[in-house]
Write an enzyme that holds these catalytic residues in place. Structure first.
Site, mmCIF file in Angstrom:
data_model
loop_
_atom_site.group_PDB
_atom_site.id
_atom_site.type_symbol
_atom_site.label_atom_id
_atom_site.label_comp_id
_atom_site.label_asym_id
_atom_site.label_seq_id
_atom_site.Cartn_x
_atom_site.Cartn_y
_atom_site.Cartn_z
ATOM 1 N N GLY A 45 22.811 40.082 47.619
ATOM 2 C CA GLY A 45 22.746 40.125 46.163
ATOM 3 C C GLY A 45 24.137 39.920 45.577
ATOM 4 O O GLY A 45 25.135 40.245 46.233
ATOM 5 N N GLN A 50 31.008 39.820 39.544
ATOM 6 C CA GLN A 50 31.696 39.687 40.836
ATOM 7 C C GLN A 50 32.353 38.316 41.009
ATOM 8 O O GLN A 50 33.177 38.132 41.897
ATOM 9 C CB GLN A 50 30.714 39.942 41.987
ATOM 10 C CG GLN A 50 30.178 41.374 41.993
ATOM 11 C CD GLN A 50 29.235 41.604 43.150
ATOM 12 O OE1 GLN A 50 28.037 41.373 43.032
ATOM 13 N NE2 GLN A 50 29.773 42.042 44.278
ATOM 14 N N HIS A 138 21.345 48.191 42.492
ATOM 15 C CA HIS A 138 22.788 48.003 42.758
ATOM 16 C C HIS A 138 23.359 46.898 41.850
ATOM 17 O O HIS A 138 24.418 47.071 41.240
ATOM 18 C CB HIS A 138 22.971 47.664 44.245
ATOM 19 C CG HIS A 138 24.372 47.327 44.661
ATOM 20 N ND1 HIS A 138 25.071 48.081 45.586
ATOM 21 C CD2 HIS A 138 25.204 46.304 44.306
ATOM 22 C CE1 HIS A 138 26.279 47.542 45.755
ATOM 23 N NE2 HIS A 138 26.378 46.456 45.004
ATOM 24 N N GLU A 139 22.630 45.774 41.766
ATOM 25 C CA GLU A 139 23.130 44.646 40.961
ATOM 26 C C GLU A 139 23.079 44.965 39.472
ATOM 27 O O GLU A 139 23.975 44.583 38.719
ATOM 28 C CB GLU A 139 22.334 43.373 41.261
ATOM 29 C CG GLU A 139 22.341 42.914 42.720
ATOM 30 C CD GLU A 139 23.715 42.851 43.362
ATOM 31 O OE1 GLU A 139 24.712 42.629 42.648
ATOM 32 O OE2 GLU A 139 23.798 43.035 44.592
HETATM 33 CO CO CO Z 1 27.828 44.969 44.735
#
Ligand code: CO
Length: 170
Positions: A45, A50, A138-139
């Site tokens: 993912g 990021q 998480h994302e």
């Molecule tokens: Co991450």
């Protein structure tokens, strides 16, 4: 095309990301590049912050090595715990922006995911469990400037403090 990954300590990882107003070809191209970046780093993912973009875009591919690829582009994803019985699951997590740290994190085990796909269609997935649920949560955290290390147990925090400090200095 792979993109440079932002590592722990980058301010972009701590900002709240903006909603996507319209799914343009440029954004789909960005999502493709994010998938290339993710595959190249053996991730499952990746969220837009990021790669330095504070927009609400996530890519996920949970297919196994011997399976065909199954990429998903999620624009403006909303991941919510499902109502009813929903025990917390404790499983190991890592993050491409926080290399070398793998710790167990508690997450709701069953979620509902709503997002817009690359064809501007609304998709709703109910009763999502396992790795998919964990990865989506998480994302989504990334889009809100939250990192999994924020959710570590006190002992894991203590154990990884110096590693994180070093990472942030680079
Ligand atoms: Co991450």
């Amino acid at each position: 095309m792979t993109l440079p990954l932002c590592i722990y300590g980058s301010p972009v990882l701590r900002k709240k990301s903006e909603p996507v107003e319209e799914i343009t070809p440029e954004l789909v191209e960005l999502a493709r590049n994010m998938l290339d970046t993710m595959y190249n780093a053996n991730g499952v993912g990746l969220a837009a912050p990021q790669v330095g973009k504070n927009i609400r875009l996530v890519v996920i591919d949970l297919s196994k090595e011997d399976e065909e690829r199954n990429p998903i582009m999620l624009f403006n994803p909303v991941v919510e715990p499902e109502e009813g019985e929903n025990p917390v699951a404790l499983e190991e997590e890592g993050c491409l922006s926080i290399p070398e740290i793998w710790v167990k994190i508690s997450r709701p085990s069953r979620v509902r995911i709503t997002y817009t796909n690359e064809n501007s269609e609304t998709v709703e997935l109910r009763g999502v469990t396992g790795k998919f649920a964990r990865c989506a949560l998480h994302e989504q955290d990334h889009l809100n400037g939250i990192l999994f290390v924020d959710k570590m147990s006190m002992s894991d925090k203590a154990m990884n403090a110096s590693k994180l400090k070093r990472m942030a200095k680079k």
